[in-house]
Motif scaffolding. Structure first.
Motif, PDB file in Angstrom:
ATOM      1  N   GLU A   1      95.420  13.249  39.703  1.00 33.91           N
ATOM      2  CA  GLU A   1      94.395  12.495  40.413  1.00 33.91           C
ATOM      3  C   GLU A   1      94.217  13.120  41.787  1.00 33.91           C
ATOM      4  OE1 GLU A   1      93.211   7.913  41.719  1.00 33.91           O
ATOM      5  OE2 GLU A   1      95.196   8.344  40.841  1.00 33.91           O
ATOM      6  N   VAL A   2      93.033  13.643  42.055  1.00 36.24           N
ATOM      7  CA  VAL A   2      92.797  14.484  43.228  1.00 36.24           C
ATOM      8  C   VAL A   2      91.646  13.928  44.053  1.00 36.24           C
ATOM      9  CG1 VAL A   2      92.207  16.801  44.046  1.00 36.24           C
ATOM     10  CG2 VAL A   2      93.606  16.520  41.977  1.00 36.24           C
ATOM     11  N   VAL A   3      91.843  13.907  45.380  1.00 32.78           N
ATOM     12  CA  VAL A   3      90.779  13.592  46.322  1.00 32.78           C
ATOM     13  C   VAL A   3      90.567  14.820  47.198  1.00 32.78           C
ATOM     14  CG1 VAL A   3      90.089  12.187  48.300  1.00 32.78           C
ATOM     15  CG2 VAL A   3      91.199  11.107  46.333  1.00 32.78           C
ATOM     16  N   LEU A   4      89.320  15.243  47.321  1.00 32.10           N
ATOM     17  CA  LEU A   4      88.952  16.409  48.129  1.00 32.10           C
ATOM     18  C   LEU A   4      88.167  15.926  49.334  1.00 32.10           C
ATOM     19  CD1 LEU A   4      88.723  19.494  48.500  1.00 32.10           C
ATOM     20  CD2 LEU A   4      86.782  19.464  46.915  1.00 32.10           C
ATOM     21  N   LEU A   5      88.728  16.141  50.531  1.00 28.10           N
ATOM     22  CA  LEU A   5      88.085  15.707  51.773  1.00 28.10           C
ATOM     23  C   LEU A   5      87.276  16.836  52.387  1.00 28.10           C
ATOM     24  CD1 LEU A   5      90.957  13.816  53.673  1.00 28.10           C
ATOM     25  CD2 LEU A   5      89.263  12.848  52.127  1.00 28.10           C
ATOM     26  N   GLU A   6      86.095  16.499  52.886  1.00 27.34           N
ATOM     27  CA  GLU A   6      85.269  17.463  53.626  1.00 27.34           C
ATOM     28  C   GLU A   6      84.652  16.745  54.814  1.00 27.34           C
ATOM     29  OE1 GLU A   6      83.255  20.225  55.413  1.00 27.34           O
ATOM     30  OE2 GLU A   6      84.643  20.720  53.769  1.00 27.34           O
ATOM     31  N   LYS A   7      84.819  17.322  56.007  1.00 25.46           N
ATOM     32  CA  LYS A   7      84.369  16.634  57.211  1.00 25.46           C
ATOM     33  C   LYS A   7      82.850  16.615  57.359  1.00 25.46           C
ATOM     34  CE  LYS A   7      85.010  20.648  60.264  1.00 25.46           C
ATOM     35  NZ  LYS A   7      85.761  21.134  61.448  1.00 25.46           N
ATOM     36  N   ARG A   8      82.164  17.565  56.722  1.00 21.92           N
ATOM     37  CA  ARG A   8      80.707  17.591  56.807  1.00 21.92           C
ATOM     38  C   ARG A   8      80.083  17.178  55.480  1.00 21.92           C
ATOM     39  NH1 ARG A   8      79.571  23.392  59.424  1.00 21.92           N
ATOM     40  NH2 ARG A   8      81.504  23.921  58.337  1.00 21.92           N
ATOM     41  N   ARG A   9      78.759  17.092  55.488  1.00 18.11           N
ATOM     42  CA  ARG A   9      78.030  16.796  54.270  1.00 18.11           C
ATOM     43  C   ARG A   9      77.777  18.099  53.509  1.00 18.11           C
ATOM     44  NH1 ARG A   9      78.515  11.407  53.183  1.00 18.11           N
ATOM     45  NH2 ARG A   9      79.016  10.525  55.228  1.00 18.11           N
ATOM     46  N   LEU A  10      77.892  18.046  52.215  1.00 20.05           N
ATOM     47  CA  LEU A  10      77.733  19.220  51.371  1.00 20.05           C
ATOM     48  C   LEU A  10      76.319  19.274  50.787  1.00 20.05           C
ATOM     49  CD1 LEU A  10      81.152  18.914  49.512  1.00 20.05           C
ATOM     50  CD2 LEU A  10      80.567  20.571  51.282  1.00 20.05           C
ATOM     51  N   PRO A  11      75.816  20.504  50.584  1.00 16.85           N
ATOM     52  CA  PRO A  11      76.390  21.781  50.998  1.00 16.85           C
ATOM     53  C   PRO A  11      76.240  21.992  52.507  1.00 16.85           C
ATOM     54  CG  PRO A  11      74.238  22.127  50.012  1.00 16.85           C
ATOM     55  CD  PRO A  11      74.544  20.661  49.866  1.00 16.85           C
ATOM     56  N   ARG A  12      77.173  22.718  53.101  1.00 17.14           N
ATOM     57  CA  ARG A  12      77.113  22.950  54.538  1.00 17.14           C
ATOM     58  C   ARG A  12      77.195  24.444  54.824  1.00 17.14           C
ATOM     59  NH1 ARG A  12      81.190  25.153  53.124  1.00 17.14           N
ATOM     60  NH2 ARG A  12      83.343  24.501  53.370  1.00 17.14           N
ATOM     61  N   HIS A  13      76.653  24.840  55.978  1.00 18.01           N
ATOM     62  CA  HIS A  13      76.708  26.243  56.361  1.00 18.01           C
ATOM     63  C   HIS A  13      78.135  26.625  56.713  1.00 18.01           C
ATOM     64  CE1 HIS A  13      76.415  29.831  58.906  1.00 18.01           C
ATOM     65  NE2 HIS A  13      75.373  30.129  58.160  1.00 18.01           N
ATOM     66  N   LYS A  14      78.503  27.826  56.345  1.00 17.33           N
ATOM     67  CA  LYS A  14      79.820  28.343  56.680  1.00 17.33           C
ATOM     68  C   LYS A  14      79.676  29.790  57.088  1.00 17.33           C
ATOM     69  CE  LYS A  14      84.364  28.239  56.795  1.00 17.33           C
ATOM     70  NZ  LYS A  14      85.105  27.364  57.729  1.00 17.33           N
ATOM     71  N   PRO A  15      80.002  30.123  58.344  1.00 21.95           N
ATOM     72  CA  PRO A  15      79.890  31.521  58.762  1.00 21.95           C
ATOM     73  C   PRO A  15      80.876  32.397  58.002  1.00 21.95           C
ATOM     74  CG  PRO A  15      80.981  30.209  60.459  1.00 21.95           C
ATOM     75  CD  PRO A  15      80.472  29.253  59.433  1.00 21.95           C
TER      76      PRO A  15
END
Length: 418
Positions: free
Chosen positions: A26-40
């Motif tokens: 059972e996995v929870v994946l956290l992301e601080k921004r909204r997806l999809p997001r820009h990534k340099p």
């Protein structure tokens, strides 16, 4: 309580989440921004990454395929070399994949979701505390409209820190207290490909080695833009972000490279410069907490190659390794698993970097611009051949080339019998 919380939905985190969820955790994946997001990110990947991505079709994420590289020294003395030998079949090509990170990362996250992972967007990691059965995470949830922020508590048996150079997860458990951090900056310049342009082609990647001291510049082709960037990788400051002149030098290098390949300076006006720190490998160190509850992957683990400055492939592999350690019931093996795969090559690459960045003019002339160098570099990027032993051979080649220039007609020691 869930089995695993992964902090950060980049390639390392998404791979850890997908691998663990696919096996039934059972996995929870956290992301601080909204997806999809820009990534340099330059977004270059060697073809062997396909073995890690399993069921992800290249057509879903690849913008262009680079089959040639153009190397230069301070925008001059340029040589163009093919990655593959003439006549190589398309299915056997080692041409590099060029991806755009928003689309690539989103595809990996989608695969994690399809495997059963739950994604929480707009959730920022703050801190964690050990509990009897695992850890409790304190996170901040921001409303989708960017308004109110709410604190949440999550309980998990294990945490994978995939939160990049920021390293908040690592700091929370006392890991990687003094990382070595390089700095790169890039511009995304909108571009329409002209078949008549010999310099700007979707199958051609540019690299310049003299534009910055202890760094290099690049022009990477994407479907609808040029990624023009540069970075300082082994400067005077352990953390390049503290160097007051670094950003000015890097930006000047980018502008110089754009002009050198025929990009009108007016096309750079108003474009946002994306800066990204690069946590370089700086020797073996623990990548999991003493109790095995927290494991680090990707940039959070400092898995940037100290010679090339690439980290995307290594991030993906480290995410898989973290999940495999948990699935084996042996989280304390995580550091050893990563080191067994990468440490030997990274240590050899670090030794080679001292030569490469210490004597850049000589290594360019007697190494990089030689006919076999491009194909060799791509095989190194893909892990097809080891870095071990290359430093000695590179130093010998530089010395032999320099002697040949100084003493024309002289034979290398191995040939003269000396």
């Amino acid at each position: 309580m869930v089995d695993l919380v992964v902090v950060g939905a980049g390639p390392a985190g998404a791979m850890a989440a997908a691998t663990a969820a696919r096996a039934g955790l059972e996995v929870v994946l956290l992301e601080k921004r909204r997806l999809p997001r820009h990534k340099p990110c330059g977004g270059g990947l060697p073809v062997p990454v396909q073995a890690e991505l399993l069921d992800l079709a290249p057509e879903a994420v690849v913008d262009t395929r680079v089959r040639h590289m153009r190397h230069s020294w301070r925008f001059a003395e340029a040589v163009e070399a093919a990655i593959d030998p003439p006549g190589t079949a398309a299915e056997r090509s080692r041409g590099l994949w060029m991806v755009q990170r928003p689309r690539f990362d989103q595809a990996l996250v989608r695969r994690a979701v399809d495997a059963g992972a739950r994604v929480l967007e707009g959730h920022s990691f703050c801190a964690l505390e050990p509990t009897g059965a695992g850890v409790e995470l304190r996170v901040l949830q921001r409303d989708p409209d960017g308004g109110a922020v709410h604190e949440r508590r999550l309980r998990a048996r294990h945490v994978v820190g995939a939160d990049g150079a920021a390293g908040a997860v690592a700091a929370s458990v006392g890991l990687r207290p003094d990382p070595r951090v390089a700095l790169a900056i890039e511009l995304e310049v909108p571009h329409h490909w002209d078949p008549a342009d010999p310099l700007l082609r979707p199958d051609l990647l540019h690299l310049d080695y003299g534009v910055l001291r202890r760094g290099y510049g690049w022009v990477f082709p994407k479907a609808d833009h040029l990624n023009i960037g540069a970075g300082e990788f082994h400067g005077r400051f352990r953390d390049a972000r503290r160097d007051p002149g670094a950003r000015v030098r890097i930006r000047a290098a980018i502008e110089g490279y754009a002009a050198a390949v025929g990009v009108d300076p007016a096309r750079l006006t108003g474009l946002r410069a994306h800066a990204h720190p690069l946590p370089f490998w700086d020797g073996p160190e623990p990548l999991h907490s003493s109790d095995g509850r927290v494991l680090l992957v990707g940039d959070a683990a400092g898995l940037i190659n100290p010679l090339f400055g690439d980290g995307l492939f290594h991030a993906i592999r480290s995410g898989r390794l973290a999940a495999e350690a948990l699935l084996a019931g042996d989280p304390l093996s995580h550091t050893a698993r990563v080191h067994d795969l990468l440490a030997g090559d990274f240590e050899a690459a670090r030794r080679l970097a001292r030569l490469f960045y210490g004597l850049p003019g000589l290594t360019y002339r007697y190494g990089i611009r030689q006919p076999r160098a491009t194909a060799l570099a791509v095989r190194l990027l893909g892990g097809e051949i080891p870095f071990q032993g290359l430093g000695r051979r590179a130093l010998r080649r530089v010395a032999e080339g320099l002697l040949a220039d100084l003493f024309p007609g002289a034979q290398p020691a191995a040939q003269s019998g000396a």
